[in-house]
Design a protein around this motif. Structure first.
Motif, PDB file in Angstrom:
ATOM      1  N   SER A  18       2.024  -4.224 -28.375  1.00  0.00           N
ATOM      2  CA  SER A  18       1.230  -4.616 -27.214  1.00  0.00           C
ATOM      3  C   SER A  18       1.921  -4.133 -25.937  1.00  0.00           C
ATOM      4  O   SER A  18       3.149  -4.106 -25.854  1.00  0.00           O
ATOM      5  CB  SER A  18       1.103  -6.140 -27.203  1.00  0.00           C
ATOM      6  OG  SER A  18       0.504  -6.599 -26.031  1.00  0.00           O
ATOM      7  N   VAL A  20       1.119  -4.929 -21.806  1.00  0.00           N
ATOM      8  CA  VAL A  20       0.242  -5.696 -20.925  1.00  0.00           C
ATOM      9  C   VAL A  20       0.807  -5.664 -19.504  1.00  0.00           C
ATOM     10  O   VAL A  20       1.963  -6.017 -19.300  1.00  0.00           O
ATOM     11  CB  VAL A  20       0.146  -7.168 -21.401  1.00  0.00           C
ATOM     12  CG1 VAL A  20      -0.785  -7.964 -20.512  1.00  0.00           C
ATOM     13  CG2 VAL A  20      -0.304  -7.241 -22.848  1.00  0.00           C
ATOM     14  N   GLY A  22       1.902  -6.801 -16.047  1.00  0.00           N
ATOM     15  CA  GLY A  22       2.213  -8.087 -15.445  1.00  0.00           C
ATOM     16  C   GLY A  22       3.061  -7.918 -14.209  1.00  0.00           C
ATOM     17  O   GLY A  22       3.586  -6.830 -13.924  1.00  0.00           O
ATOM     18  N   ILE A  51       0.479 -12.169 -16.293  1.00  0.00           N
ATOM     19  CA  ILE A  51      -0.261 -10.943 -16.587  1.00  0.00           C
ATOM     20  C   ILE A  51      -1.603 -10.926 -15.860  1.00  0.00           C
ATOM     21  O   ILE A  51      -2.190 -11.960 -15.557  1.00  0.00           O
ATOM     22  CB  ILE A  51      -0.437 -10.743 -18.111  1.00  0.00           C
ATOM     23  CG1 ILE A  51      -1.182 -11.895 -18.741  1.00  0.00           C
ATOM     24  CG2 ILE A  51       0.908 -10.536 -18.773  1.00  0.00           C
ATOM     25  CD1 ILE A  51      -1.526 -11.668 -20.195  1.00  0.00           C
ATOM     26  N   ASP A  53      -5.455 -10.448 -14.825  1.00  0.00           N
ATOM     27  CA  ASP A  53      -6.802 -10.685 -15.329  1.00  0.00           C
ATOM     28  C   ASP A  53      -7.681  -9.524 -14.880  1.00  0.00           C
ATOM     29  O   ASP A  53      -7.447  -8.942 -13.806  1.00  0.00           O
ATOM     30  CB  ASP A  53      -7.382 -11.984 -14.756  1.00  0.00           C
ATOM     31  CG  ASP A  53      -6.722 -13.230 -15.324  1.00  0.00           C
ATOM     32  OD1 ASP A  53      -6.136 -13.160 -16.423  1.00  0.00           O
ATOM     33  OD2 ASP A  53      -6.794 -14.278 -14.650  1.00  0.00           O
ATOM     34  N   CYS A  61      -2.755 -11.072  -8.778  1.00  0.00           N
ATOM     35  CA  CYS A  61      -2.234 -11.739  -9.980  1.00  0.00           C
ATOM     36  C   CYS A  61      -0.947 -12.491  -9.658  1.00  0.00           C
ATOM     37  O   CYS A  61      -0.783 -13.653 -10.042  1.00  0.00           O
ATOM     38  CB  CYS A  61      -1.991 -10.690 -11.073  1.00  0.00           C
ATOM     39  SG  CYS A  61      -0.849 -11.185 -12.378  1.00  0.00           S
ATOM     40  N   THR A  84       9.779  -1.321 -16.787  1.00  0.00           N
ATOM     41  CA  THR A  84       8.988  -0.986 -17.979  1.00  0.00           C
ATOM     42  C   THR A  84       9.894  -0.450 -19.081  1.00  0.00           C
ATOM     43  O   THR A  84       9.548   0.493 -19.787  1.00  0.00           O
ATOM     44  CB  THR A  84       7.906   0.057 -17.627  1.00  0.00           C
ATOM     45  OG1 THR A  84       8.538   1.199 -17.035  1.00  0.00           O
ATOM     46  CG2 THR A  84       6.871  -0.516 -16.667  1.00  0.00           C
ATOM     47  N   GLU A  96       2.145 -11.429 -31.366  1.00  0.00           N
ATOM     48  CA  GLU A  96       2.187 -10.359 -30.366  1.00  0.00           C
ATOM     49  C   GLU A  96       3.639  -9.972 -30.121  1.00  0.00           C
ATOM     50  O   GLU A  96       4.517 -10.831 -29.972  1.00  0.00           O
ATOM     51  CB  GLU A  96       1.558 -10.819 -29.047  1.00  0.00           C
ATOM     52  CG  GLU A  96       1.576  -9.709 -28.009  1.00  0.00           C
ATOM     53  CD  GLU A  96       1.104 -10.147 -26.631  1.00  0.00           C
ATOM     54  OE1 GLU A  96       1.050  -9.282 -25.753  1.00  0.00           O
ATOM     55  OE2 GLU A  96       0.795 -11.346 -26.437  1.00  0.00           O
ATOM     56  N   ARG A  98       5.438  -7.540 -27.464  1.00  0.00           N
ATOM     57  CA  ARG A  98       5.076  -6.835 -26.240  1.00  0.00           C
ATOM     58  C   ARG A  98       6.254  -6.034 -25.685  1.00  0.00           C
ATOM     59  O   ARG A  98       7.370  -6.536 -25.611  1.00  0.00           O
ATOM     60  CB  ARG A  98       4.639  -7.875 -25.215  1.00  0.00           C
ATOM     61  CG  ARG A  98       4.034  -7.300 -23.956  1.00  0.00           C
ATOM     62  CD  ARG A  98       3.691  -8.398 -22.967  1.00  0.00           C
ATOM     63  NE  ARG A  98       2.698  -9.332 -23.482  1.00  0.00           N
ATOM     64  CZ  ARG A  98       2.346 -10.450 -22.866  1.00  0.00           C
ATOM     65  NH1 ARG A  98       2.916 -10.800 -21.729  1.00  0.00           N
ATOM     66  NH2 ARG A  98       1.440 -11.239 -23.392  1.00  0.00           N
ATOM     67  N   ASN A 102       6.553  -4.964 -16.106  1.00  0.00           N
ATOM     68  CA  ASN A 102       6.580  -5.934 -15.015  1.00  0.00           C
ATOM     69  C   ASN A 102       6.846  -5.227 -13.699  1.00  0.00           C
ATOM     70  O   ASN A 102       7.767  -4.421 -13.602  1.00  0.00           O
ATOM     71  CB  ASN A 102       7.662  -6.985 -15.267  1.00  0.00           C
ATOM     72  CG  ASN A 102       7.706  -8.017 -14.148  1.00  0.00           C
ATOM     73  OD1 ASN A 102       8.267  -7.771 -13.087  1.00  0.00           O
ATOM     74  ND2 ASN A 102       7.105  -9.164 -14.385  1.00  0.00           N
TER      75      ASN A 102
END
Length: 157
Positions: A18, A20, A22, A51, A53, A61, A84, A96, A98, A102
């Motif tokens: 994953s 994501v 954030g 994270i 939306d 966020c 990252t 998950e 991940r 960030n």
């Protein structure tokens, strides 16, 4: 506690499944102390954040997550860095796994009052000396070090 496990430069880390986007907020008060929350999932002290939306920017966020997790209203004032590192893997209890993604923004308080959410056990402003004695993950310590260095440009890594 125990629904989150961070691996950092650990060859035994599971393979990420994953990615994501954030963000988090590094908010400093007039004394130079930093807004931190003690995460209920890991017990570590960390910046407020979360994270994205669908339908919001990353800055929105971070403002939203800071309000939800700390009770404080903030405005974004700058960018500490983009984090990252594929060697930072976060494993959650639901399966998950991940890879870190960030973006850490600088923010300042514009309203609200400190309140603890269900995601944390404590929320308060802590000095660098206090943080040296508390459980803080290495990846957050890296961001704190970048803040201390008063870098002229954001960290990219």
């Amino acid at each position: 506690m125990g629904s989150r496990h961070d691996y950092y430069r650990d060859p035994s880390a599971p393979k990420a499944n994953s990615l994501v986007p954030g963000g988090s907020a590094l908010v400093v008060d007039e004394r130079g102390a930093i807004l931190m929350q003690r995460r209920s999932d890991s017990g570590n002290w960390s910046f407020p954040g979360g994270i994205m939306d669908i339908g919001e920017t990353l800055e929105q966020c971070v403002v939203r997550e800071t309000k939800e997790e700390s009770g404080l209203d903030i405005e974004i004032t700058g960018l500490l860095g983009i984090y990252t590192d594929p060697e930072h893997i976060i494993e959650y209890g639901d399966g998950e796994i991940r890879q870190e993604f960030n973006v850490t923004f600088y923010g300042r308080v514009v309203g609200g009052r400190i309140e603890v959410s269900d995601e944390s056990t404590e929320v308060r402003f802590l000095t660098m000396d206090e943080l040296a004695e508390l459980p803080v993950h290495d990846t957050v310590r890296l961001r704190l070090r970048h803040h201390e260095e008063q870098r002229g440009t954001p960290y990219l890594g």
